[in-house]
Design a protein around this motif. Sequence first.
Motif, PDB file in Angstrom:
ATOM      1  N   THR A   1     -25.139  18.349 -15.801  1.00 37.95           N
ATOM      2  CA  THR A   1     -24.454  17.100 -16.492  1.00 37.95           C
ATOM      3  C   THR A   1     -23.462  16.506 -15.699  1.00 37.95           C
ATOM      4  N   ASP A   2     -23.261  15.229 -16.104  1.00 38.98           N
ATOM      5  CA  ASP A   2     -22.277  14.302 -15.277  1.00 38.98           C
ATOM      6  C   ASP A   2     -20.871  14.978 -15.433  1.00 38.98           C
ATOM      7  N   ASP A   3     -20.695  15.691 -16.509  1.00 36.75           N
ATOM      8  CA  ASP A   3     -19.324  16.289 -16.754  1.00 36.75           C
ATOM      9  C   ASP A   3     -19.117  17.576 -16.116  1.00 36.75           C
ATOM     10  N   ASP A   4     -20.204  18.267 -15.962  1.00 35.89           N
ATOM     11  CA  ASP A   4     -20.134  19.291 -14.934  1.00 35.89           C
ATOM     12  C   ASP A   4     -19.923  19.050 -13.438  1.00 35.89           C
ATOM     13  N   SER A   5     -20.759  18.025 -13.260  1.00 32.55           N
ATOM     14  CA  SER A   5     -20.521  17.405 -11.672  1.00 32.55           C
ATOM     15  C   SER A   5     -19.216  17.021 -11.585  1.00 32.55           C
ATOM     16  N   ALA A   6     -18.613  16.306 -12.231  1.00 37.34           N
ATOM     17  CA  ALA A   6     -17.032  15.716 -12.047  1.00 37.34           C
ATOM     18  C   ALA A   6     -16.306  17.009 -11.953  1.00 37.34           C
ATOM     19  N   ALA A   7     -16.435  17.955 -13.057  1.00 29.95           N
ATOM     20  CA  ALA A   7     -15.459  19.284 -12.913  1.00 29.95           C
ATOM     21  C   ALA A   7     -15.687  20.037 -11.725  1.00 29.95           C
ATOM     22  N   ILE A   8     -16.938  20.187 -11.233  1.00 26.77           N
ATOM     23  CA  ILE A   8     -17.048  20.736 -10.055  1.00 26.77           C
ATOM     24  C   ILE A   8     -16.392  20.131  -8.902  1.00 26.77           C
TER      25      ILE A   8
ATOM     26  N   ASN B   1      -9.104  19.720  -5.902  1.00 31.12           N
ATOM     27  CA  ASN B   1      -7.903  20.490  -6.201  1.00 31.12           C
ATOM     28  C   ASN B   1      -7.621  21.403  -5.250  1.00 31.12           C
ATOM     29  N   TYR B   2      -8.716  21.981  -4.664  1.00 32.62           N
ATOM     30  CA  TYR B   2      -8.485  22.994  -3.366  1.00 32.62           C
ATOM     31  C   TYR B   2      -8.025  22.181  -2.324  1.00 32.62           C
ATOM     32  N   ILE B   3      -8.836  21.299  -1.890  1.00 33.26           N
ATOM     33  CA  ILE B   3      -8.562  20.666  -0.503  1.00 33.26           C
ATOM     34  C   ILE B   3      -7.413  19.733  -0.425  1.00 33.26           C
TER      35      ILE B   3
ATOM     36  N   GLU C   1      -1.745  18.665   0.633  1.00 33.00           N
ATOM     37  CA  GLU C   1      -0.451  18.231   0.191  1.00 33.00           C
ATOM     38  C   GLU C   1       0.626  19.354  -0.062  1.00 33.00           C
ATOM     39  N   GLY C   2       0.258  20.740   0.355  1.00 29.88           N
ATOM     40  CA  GLY C   2       1.178  21.707   0.193  1.00 29.88           C
ATOM     41  C   GLY C   2       1.571  22.043  -1.424  1.00 29.88           C
ATOM     42  N   ASP C   3       0.585  21.848  -2.286  1.00 32.03           N
ATOM     43  CA  ASP C   3       0.598  21.714  -3.636  1.00 32.03           C
ATOM     44  C   ASP C   3      -0.074  23.042  -4.233  1.00 32.03           C
ATOM     45  N   ALA C   4       0.829  24.276  -4.165  1.00 37.35           N
ATOM     46  CA  ALA C   4       0.365  25.548  -4.663  1.00 37.35           C
ATOM     47  C   ALA C   4      -0.020  25.327  -5.843  1.00 37.35           C
ATOM     48  N   ALA C   5       0.508  24.743  -6.792  1.00 40.30           N
ATOM     49  CA  ALA C   5       0.032  24.842  -8.188  1.00 40.30           C
ATOM     50  C   ALA C   5      -1.480  24.218  -8.347  1.00 40.30           C
ATOM     51  N   ARG C   6      -1.642  23.280  -7.745  1.00 37.19           N
ATOM     52  CA  ARG C   6      -2.941  22.524  -7.626  1.00 37.19           C
ATOM     53  C   ARG C   6      -3.950  23.523  -6.827  1.00 37.19           C
ATOM     54  N   MET C   7      -3.507  23.996  -5.787  1.00 39.41           N
ATOM     55  CA  MET C   7      -4.523  25.204  -4.947  1.00 39.41           C
ATOM     56  C   MET C   7      -4.895  26.341  -6.192  1.00 39.41           C
ATOM     57  N   GLU C   8      -3.816  26.767  -6.727  1.00 32.96           N
ATOM     58  CA  GLU C   8      -4.120  28.025  -7.709  1.00 32.96           C
ATOM     59  C   GLU C   8      -5.065  27.534  -8.995  1.00 32.96           C
ATOM     60  N   SER C   9      -4.640  26.212  -9.310  1.00 37.70           N
ATOM     61  CA  SER C   9      -5.627  26.068 -10.610  1.00 37.70           C
ATOM     62  C   SER C   9      -7.235  25.900 -10.138  1.00 37.70           C
ATOM     63  N   SER C  10      -7.530  25.714  -8.786  1.00 35.06           N
ATOM     64  CA  SER C  10      -8.889  25.735  -8.533  1.00 35.06           C
ATOM     65  C   SER C  10      -9.572  27.040  -8.286  1.00 35.06           C
ATOM     66  N   LEU C  11      -8.734  28.101  -7.945  1.00 35.40           N
ATOM     67  CA  LEU C  11      -9.167  29.463  -7.442  1.00 35.40           C
ATOM     68  C   LEU C  11      -9.158  30.340  -8.789  1.00 35.40           C
ATOM     69  N   HIS C  12     -10.245  31.226  -8.900  1.00 31.00           N
ATOM     70  CA  HIS C  12     -10.473  32.427  -9.714  1.00 31.00           C
ATOM     71  C   HIS C  12      -9.666  33.478  -8.974  1.00 31.00           C
ATOM     72  N   PRO C  13      -8.761  34.354  -9.733  1.00 29.33           N
ATOM     73  CA  PRO C  13      -7.764  35.084  -9.187  1.00 29.33           C
ATOM     74  C   PRO C  13      -8.377  36.376  -8.273  1.00 29.33           C
ATOM     75  N   GLU C  14      -9.706  36.565  -8.205  1.00 24.70           N
ATOM     76  CA  GLU C  14     -10.463  37.561  -7.315  1.00 24.70           C
ATOM     77  C   GLU C  14     -11.268  36.706  -6.274  1.00 24.70           C
ATOM     78  N   LEU C  15     -10.765  35.531  -5.897  1.00 26.31           N
ATOM     79  CA  LEU C  15     -11.319  34.897  -4.861  1.00 26.31           C
ATOM     80  C   LEU C  15     -11.228  35.425  -3.652  1.00 26.31           C
ATOM     81  N   ALA C  16     -12.284  35.463  -2.869  1.00 25.83           N
ATOM     82  CA  ALA C  16     -12.410  35.916  -1.278  1.00 25.83           C
ATOM     83  C   ALA C  16     -12.802  34.718  -0.527  1.00 25.83           C
ATOM     84  N   LYS C  17     -11.712  34.404   0.302  1.00 27.16           N
ATOM     85  CA  LYS C  17     -12.255  33.369   1.479  1.00 27.16           C
ATOM     86  C   LYS C  17     -12.309  34.278   2.935  1.00 27.16           C
ATOM     87  N   ARG C  18     -13.512  33.995   3.375  1.00 21.76           N
ATOM     88  CA  ARG C  18     -14.123  34.693   4.453  1.00 21.76           C
ATOM     89  C   ARG C  18     -14.626  33.747   5.535  1.00 21.76           C
ATOM     90  N   MET C  19     -14.176  34.405   6.884  1.00 24.20           N
ATOM     91  CA  MET C  19     -15.091  33.709   7.819  1.00 24.20           C
ATOM     92  C   MET C  19     -15.451  34.633   8.977  1.00 24.20           C
TER      93      MET C  19
END
Length: 151
Positions: A22-29, A35-37, A42-60
Amino acid sequence: MRKIVLLATVALLLAARGNAQTDDDSAAIRKTALNYIEGWYEGDAARMESSLHPELAKRMISTDPKTGHSVFNHIGAMALVQRTKRGGGTKTPKERQPKDITILDRYNNAAVVKIVASDWIDYLEEAKVDGDWKIINVLWELKPKPPAPQP
């Protein structure tokens, strides 16, 4: 026989409609990815945290320059929030802060999103959790460094 074909057709149409993005889902995604990028830049930790699941795994996977072997790099949600809070992304000048976001795929409550950032590319796996889109996993890769300017 006609009733069976009609019922099967209706069931397939309803199933396809339930999986449609849906358009709503696309906008939310997209908002979650922004919020993440933008939170990072911007160094906005609250905004970053709002985008993440607490069990996030970021890997490279990187290459150790001394051995040539692959190295598995991992960071969790809270470490990423803390790096954001310390201003990790604020060191990138505004003119070098692209945030090109592409939703590559979505099915029901799962989405894959690509972000082309300043020096790297992120592939986000987002999931709809309790009605909100959250980043569950990030696989990322550094862009090649541009050649040094010749004198």
